[in-house]
Design an enzyme around this catalytic site. Structure first.
Site, PDB file in Angstrom:
ATOM      1  N   LYS A  29     -28.990  -9.702   9.595  1.00  0.00           N
ATOM      2  CA  LYS A  29     -28.191 -10.771  10.201  1.00  0.00           C
ATOM      3  C   LYS A  29     -27.205 -11.304   9.161  1.00  0.00           C
ATOM      4  CE  LYS A  29     -30.185 -13.518  13.062  1.00  0.00           C
ATOM      5  NZ  LYS A  29     -31.047 -14.586  13.635  1.00  0.00           N
ATOM      6  N   GLY A  43       3.207 -12.087  22.068  1.00  0.00           N
ATOM      7  CA  GLY A  43       4.223 -13.072  22.441  1.00  0.00           C
ATOM      8  C   GLY A  43       3.855 -14.484  22.048  1.00  0.00           C
ATOM      9  N   ARG A  92      -9.499 -11.949  26.585  1.00  0.00           N
ATOM     10  CA  ARG A  92     -10.285 -11.270  25.548  1.00  0.00           C
ATOM     11  C   ARG A  92     -10.363 -12.109  24.262  1.00  0.00           C
ATOM     12  NH1 ARG A  92      -6.849  -7.661  21.913  1.00  0.00           N
ATOM     13  NH2 ARG A  92      -4.729  -8.426  22.221  1.00  0.00           N
ATOM     14  N   GLY A 226       6.047  -1.858   6.402  1.00  0.00           N
ATOM     15  CA  GLY A 226       4.855  -2.443   5.799  1.00  0.00           C
ATOM     16  C   GLY A 226       5.182  -3.162   4.501  1.00  0.00           C
ATOM     17  N   VAL A 252      -2.904 -10.150   9.499  1.00  0.00           N
ATOM     18  CA  VAL A 252      -2.949 -10.477  10.922  1.00  0.00           C
ATOM     19  C   VAL A 252      -1.720 -11.292  11.310  1.00  0.00           C
ATOM     20  CG1 VAL A 252      -4.237 -11.681  12.729  1.00  0.00           C
ATOM     21  CG2 VAL A 252      -5.461 -10.446  10.931  1.00  0.00           C
ATOM     22  N   ASP A 256       4.140  -9.907  14.288  1.00  0.00           N
ATOM     23  CA  ASP A 256       4.594 -10.903  15.266  1.00  0.00           C
ATOM     24  C   ASP A 256       5.451 -11.968  14.591  1.00  0.00           C
ATOM     25  OD1 ASP A 256       3.075  -9.572  17.202  1.00  0.00           O
ATOM     26  OD2 ASP A 256       1.308 -10.793  16.787  1.00  0.00           O
TER      27      ASP A 256
END
Length: 310
Positions: A29, A43, A92, A226, A252, A256
């Site tokens: 765990k 978007g 999601r 990149g 992340v 965008d």
């Protein structure tokens, strides 16, 4: 009805969750710290980036179930105007976990729920009610949506005289360039697939992008390189901008953020030379923050000021 110069579309948004842990051990765990939640998806992230630069856009996105409700609350907290199109399946989630022992980042994404024909039509009907200067379609497509979905968006954009910016990949990107849009942002691998070759070397990128432009696929092709930066290509110009060297914490939302910076700059009638530099500045600034936070406006401004001389 309020009018907007920029509308972003996210058909497959995500409730982004990020957390830290110490030590990845199989079959044990893993204890994580308190998670951070952000509204995510192509978007929506573009609208967040535009907001961080002092601009305004309307974020149109699907929303379903408790995760969709939380997504709407997070977008509202960012003071971003939005129109949520409610669907039957839950929005999601995505999960980013950082191992503090190694500083390694693990990214987990899930596919979006199926979109029905009626829900697809509701999305298109919503877009058709607006006539923005710029329309941004960004992100992956849900199950149930045809790969030609963004073609339908392009047709709506043409009827409203809107300049459509598309940031997607695979068949969805291939289909949309068949009808033609204002700007696309593939990476080198995606650009290679668009012209039917296995790979491209750096010196071949300009000619490959011009092939897309010559066939009417796009007026502007921005190729993400990149960590090397990006190039902007039109039928008669080529602009390479190196990425500034920054301390990277997360990639992340960098793509965008790049799109958001470029769209904001376009809406401010800035030159294409400045447009690509704002894009690279925002994309690079996004990597300076952990998890799914995108970038800080002050960081983007500082990097843009540095890039102005490059």
């Amino acid at each position: 009805m309020t009018t907007y110069d920029i509308i972003t579309l996210t058909v497959n948004p995500a409730l982004d969750k990020s957390a830290h842990f110490k030590g990845l051990v199989a079959e044990q765990k893993i204890r994580c710290e308190e998670p951070r939640f952000d509204a995510g998806g192509g978007g929506i992230n573009v609208s967040k980036a535009i907001s961080r630069l002092g601009g305004t856009s309307l974020a149109v996105f699907t929303s379903g179930g408790p995760t969709g409700k939380m997504l709407e609350e997070l977008v509202a907290k960012e003071s971003i105007p939005f129109q949520a199109i409610h669907i039957q399946t839950w929005t999601r989630e995505s999960f980013v976990a950082v191992d503090d022992n190694t500083n390694s980042q693990y990214r987990f994404g899930f596919t979006g729920g199926e979109i029905t024909d009626e829900e697809e039509q509701a999305i298109l009907n919503s877009l058709a009610t607006f006539k923005p200067k710029f329309m941004v379609a960004s992100g992956s497509l849900n199950e149930g949506l045809p790969t030609a979905f963004y073609q339908k968006v392009a047709e709506i954009a043409k009827k409203s005289n809107s300049k459509l910016i598309v940031d997607t990949s695979g068949e969805a990107l291939k289909k949309v360039v068949e009808i033609g849009v204002y700007l696309i942002k593939p990476n080198v691998g995606e650009l290679a697939k668009l012209i039917g070759v296995e790979r491209l070397e750096m010196e071949e990128v300009n000619e490959a992008a011009k092939q897309i432009i010559a066939k009417g696929g796009a007026e502007i092709v921005v190729v993400s390189l990149g960590p090397q930066g990006a190039v902007l290509v039109t039928k008669d110009s080529y602009e390479f901008v190196p990425a500034p060297n920054v301390a990277k914490k997360s990639t992340v939302g960098a793509g965008d953020s790049m799109v958001g910076g470029m769209v904001w700059a376009l809406s401010q009638n800035k030159s294409l030379k400045k447009v690509i530099r704002w894009g690279v500045a925002c994309g690079s600034a996004a990597t300076m923050n952990e998890g799914t936070q995108l970038f800080k406006g002050a960081d983007a401004q500082r990097l843009f000021d540095w890039l102005k001389s490059k």
